[in-house]
Scaffold this motif. Structure first.
Motif, short mmCIF file in Angstrom:
data_model
loop_
_atom_site.label_atom_id
_atom_site.label_comp_id
_atom_site.label_asym_id
_atom_site.label_seq_id
_atom_site.Cartn_x
_atom_site.Cartn_y
_atom_site.Cartn_z
N UNK A 1 -39.26 -4.00 -7.44
CA UNK A 1 -39.43 -5.39 -7.02
C UNK A 1 -39.15 -6.32 -8.20
N UNK A 2 -39.69 -5.96 -9.35
CA UNK A 2 -39.47 -6.80 -10.53
C UNK A 2 -37.97 -6.95 -10.80
N UNK A 3 -37.27 -5.84 -10.78
CA UNK A 3 -35.82 -5.88 -11.01
C UNK A 3 -35.13 -6.78 -9.99
N UNK A 4 -35.50 -6.62 -8.73
CA UNK A 4 -34.87 -7.43 -7.69
C UNK A 4 -35.18 -8.91 -7.93
N UNK A 5 -36.41 -9.19 -8.32
CA UNK A 5 -36.83 -10.57 -8.53
C UNK A 5 -36.04 -11.21 -9.68
N UNK A 6 -36.03 -10.54 -10.83
CA UNK A 6 -35.35 -11.15 -11.99
C UNK A 6 -33.84 -11.21 -11.77
N UNK A 7 -33.29 -10.21 -11.09
CA UNK A 7 -31.86 -10.25 -10.83
C UNK A 7 -31.48 -11.33 -9.83
N UNK B 1 -44.51 -2.46 1.98
CA UNK B 1 -44.05 -3.81 2.27
C UNK B 1 -45.14 -4.84 1.94
N UNK B 2 -46.36 -4.47 2.24
CA UNK B 2 -47.49 -5.34 1.95
C UNK B 2 -47.58 -5.63 0.44
N UNK B 3 -47.36 -4.58 -0.32
CA UNK B 3 -47.41 -4.73 -1.77
C UNK B 3 -46.27 -5.62 -2.26
N UNK B 4 -45.08 -5.40 -1.75
CA UNK B 4 -43.94 -6.22 -2.16
C UNK B 4 -44.22 -7.69 -1.88
N UNK B 5 -44.73 -7.96 -0.69
CA UNK B 5 -45.00 -9.33 -0.29
C UNK B 5 -45.97 -9.99 -1.27
N UNK B 6 -47.07 -9.31 -1.50
CA UNK B 6 -48.12 -9.92 -2.32
C UNK B 6 -47.74 -10.02 -3.79
N UNK C 1 -44.72 -10.30 -4.92
CA UNK C 1 -43.73 -11.38 -5.05
C UNK C 1 -44.44 -12.72 -5.21
N UNK C 2 -45.53 -12.92 -4.48
CA UNK C 2 -46.35 -14.12 -4.68
C UNK C 2 -46.81 -14.22 -6.15
N UNK C 3 -47.28 -13.10 -6.68
CA UNK C 3 -47.78 -13.10 -8.06
C UNK C 3 -46.67 -13.49 -9.03
N UNK D 1 -39.09 -13.33 1.77
CA UNK D 1 -37.69 -13.03 1.46
C UNK D 1 -37.56 -11.66 0.77
N UNK D 2 -38.51 -11.33 -0.10
CA UNK D 2 -38.42 -10.03 -0.77
C UNK D 2 -38.80 -8.88 0.17
#
Ligand code: ZN
Ligand code: ZN
Ligand code: ZN
Ligand code: ZN
Length: 381
Positions: A153-159, A225-230, A232-234, A260-261
């Motif tokens: 998730x981190x990689x997807x976010x920063x990219x 998915x729940x973890x990704x969602x939350x 991503x908020x963080x 979106x994530x």
């Protein structure tokens, strides 16, 4: 879901290679004992447990081992691979360096917690076992699997947003519990509050505690998915400049980015945070694009200027889907600009000013372009 498990396996193998290069990655003497890795699994643990360690800087399953110093690996005494040995020695030091902070969590909770620290996260994982695909995984493997998922998730976010490590000061802490009392206690101590389904501290010290109960998560995919969602908020709230825009009329962006994530990894959105409206039954199967298209086509979509001034807590079901779609629209238009817009919002620049400045649109123009794009690109079903 876009080949998540495949890419995960690749990530694991890569992490392992980085940590303990094989003969293909490193020149050196032929050694039957370590097969040119230069390291062998620590005698105190099972080999398969040692092989999980590649993605963690610290893992509580290894940390207290006096033989390997918490890395899970020992120098192979039959050969010399100075690089591998140096990296292993460095990791031993790192384990010691990270330990004091992590042990504080143990003290707060009154026992040694199962946990890992990776490049970008601290994960506390008090879940005994879980079925992932067809396999029943135990705590240690799950801990590392979820570390991988957080790092993905981190990689997807920063990219996506074109940012990097310098934009984040603290590692978000994620606490997954099997028992409600643990969750409530951790919520109060680490996340500044209480919430049955979960509690997040957003902004400068990002933390998230939640109970992993069967009644909330029917399977591993839903949990993932729940973890990704939350998380991503963080990340959004913690990225420089840190600020939770969900309470500053930026609910659309706060929730929209989190959705979106979810969609990015699973092409489904079916998560709502405890702070948001409970619509877990909403929008059949979590396919939001057709739903949004329908709202737009039927003229039932609320005006963007209206949705875009709500706090996260008062977004309705439809608002959530629209918020996702606004973010979807902006990111496909220009993800870097979207990042700049989000930064302006976190700096408390009003939306109409920041939208004008970054995208050169007022909210009427935004709405029109967004509607046209939805009608042109979203599927009807
Ligand atoms: Zn060897
Ligand atoms: Zn481990
Ligand atoms: Zn050991
Ligand atoms: Zn949310």
């Amino acid at each position: 879901m876009r080949g998540i498990l495949g890419s995960m396996k690749v990530a694991w193998i890569l992490a392992l290679l980085l940590f303990a290069p094989t003969s293909a990655a490193q020149e050196g003497p032929r050694c039957l004992k370590c097969k040119q890795v230069g390291l062998v699994p620590c005698v105190e643990h099972k080999k398969k447990d040692c092989e999980l360690e590649g993605n963690a800087l610290y893992c509580s399953f290894m940390a207290d081992c006096a033989v390997c110093g918490g890395t899970g690996w020992l120098d192979c005494e039959r050969c010399e691979y100075p690089d591998a040995e140096r990296r292993n020695a460095e990791k031993r030091l790192k384990v010691k360096e990270l330990e004091p902070e992590l042990k504080k969590l143990d003290e707060e909770m009154g026992r040694t917690l199962r946990k890992a620290e990776s490049e970008h996260f601290v994960l506390i994982w008090e879940i005994d076992e879980l079925k992932v695909d067809k396999r029943r995984l135990k705590d240690h493997e799950l801990l590392h699997l979820y570390v991988d998922r957080l790092e993905e998730l981190y990689d997807a976010y920063v990219n996506t947003f074109g940012v990097d490590d310098r934009d984040f000061k603290e590692k978000p802490r994620v606490f997954a519990w099997s028992f409600m009392p643990d969750h409530y206690r951790a919520g109060k101590r680490f996340c500044g509050g209480e919430g049955e389904r979960g509690i997040k501290r957003l902004g400068s010290t990002p933390s998230f505690s939640f109970p992993v109960l069967k009644k909330y998560f029917k399977d591993d995919e839903v949990l993932h998915r729940h973890l990704l969602h939350n998380v991503a908020h963080l990340l959004l709230s913690h990225q420089n400049p840190p600020q939770w825009i969900g309470q500053m009329k930026g609910g659309w962006a706060d929730a929209g980015v989190a959705h979106w994530f979810e969609d990015h990894f699973f092409e489904i959105c079916d998560n709502y945070c405890y702070q948001e409206v409970d619509t877990s039954q909403g929008f059949k199967g979590g396919k939001w694009r057709p739903r949004v298209r329908k709202l737009v086509a039927m003229g039932k979509a609320a005006p963007a200027a209206e949705v875009m001034q709500k706090n996260t807590t008062i977004l309705t079901q439809d608002d959530h889907a629209l918020s996702f779609s606004y973010v979807d629209f902006l990111i496909q238009k220009d993800a870097q600009k979207t990042n700049r817009l989000l930064m302006r919002l976190r700096s408390k620049v009003p939306l109409r000013d920041s939208m004008k400045e970054v995208f050169g649109m007022n909210l009427i123009q935004f709405e029109k372009e967004w509607r046209d794009w939805v009608m042109a690109t979203y599927p009807a079903r």
